[in-house]
Design a protein around this motif. Structure first.
Motif, PDB file in Angstrom:
ATOM      1  N   CYS A 118     -33.640  13.624  11.952  1.00 41.03           N
ATOM      2  CA  CYS A 118     -34.253  14.693  10.710  1.00 41.03           C
ATOM      3  C   CYS A 118     -33.862  14.606   9.749  1.00 41.03           C
ATOM      4  O   CYS A 118     -33.272  15.540   9.528  1.00 41.03           O
ATOM      5  CB  CYS A 118     -34.712  15.880  12.123  1.00 41.03           C
ATOM      6  N   THR A 170     -40.592  13.883  13.222  1.00 34.93           N
ATOM      7  CA  THR A 170     -40.429  14.434  14.786  1.00 34.93           C
ATOM      8  C   THR A 170     -38.690  16.070  14.410  1.00 34.93           C
ATOM      9  O   THR A 170     -37.778  15.617  14.148  1.00 34.93           O
ATOM     10  CB  THR A 170     -39.908  14.752  15.754  1.00 34.93           C
ATOM     11  N   THR A 209     -34.965  16.628  15.109  1.00 38.25           N
ATOM     12  CA  THR A 209     -34.426  14.613  16.514  1.00 38.25           C
ATOM     13  C   THR A 209     -32.870  14.362  15.531  1.00 38.25           C
ATOM     14  O   THR A 209     -32.742  14.053  14.555  1.00 38.25           O
ATOM     15  CB  THR A 209     -35.442  13.636  16.122  1.00 38.25           C
TER      16      THR A 209
END
Length: 99
Positions: free
Chosen positions: A18, A52, A55
């Protein structure tokens, strides 16, 4: 006379992280460690920014070998090396990482 070359297919590690969480440096560190340890065993390490949030997962080809959400934590580099070694070169010594 024709020689037939038999080439071993090397595996690829993908680290999906992320970017909003600031996990690029962690991913880069882990990729550097894996490339150093498995320089002759891996095709490469792909760093993949995730869309997302939260993650952080590590794949070996299509197999998820570590997922932060599933485990509730990040992998230790020693643990990650052992997981990859067991799949790409089980006989490889990891030196102090095996202890």
């Amino acid at each position: 006379m024709t020689e037939t070359l038999i080439t071993e297919t090397k595996r690829t590690v993908s680290i999906e992280y992320c970017p909003k969480c600031g996990w690029l440096l962690r991913s880069a560190y882990m990729s550097q460690e894996l490339l150093t340890t498995f320089s002759t065993d891996l095709e490469g390490v792909l760093l993949k920014p995730s869309e997302t949030s939260g993650t952080f997962s590590v794949r070996l080809d299509d197999e998820v070998i570590f997922d932060r959400k599933r485990e509730g934590r990040f992998p230790e580099i020693k643990e990650l090396k052992q997981l990859i070694r067991d799949r790409v070169n089980p006989g490889k010594s990891l030196g102090h990482s095996d202890r």
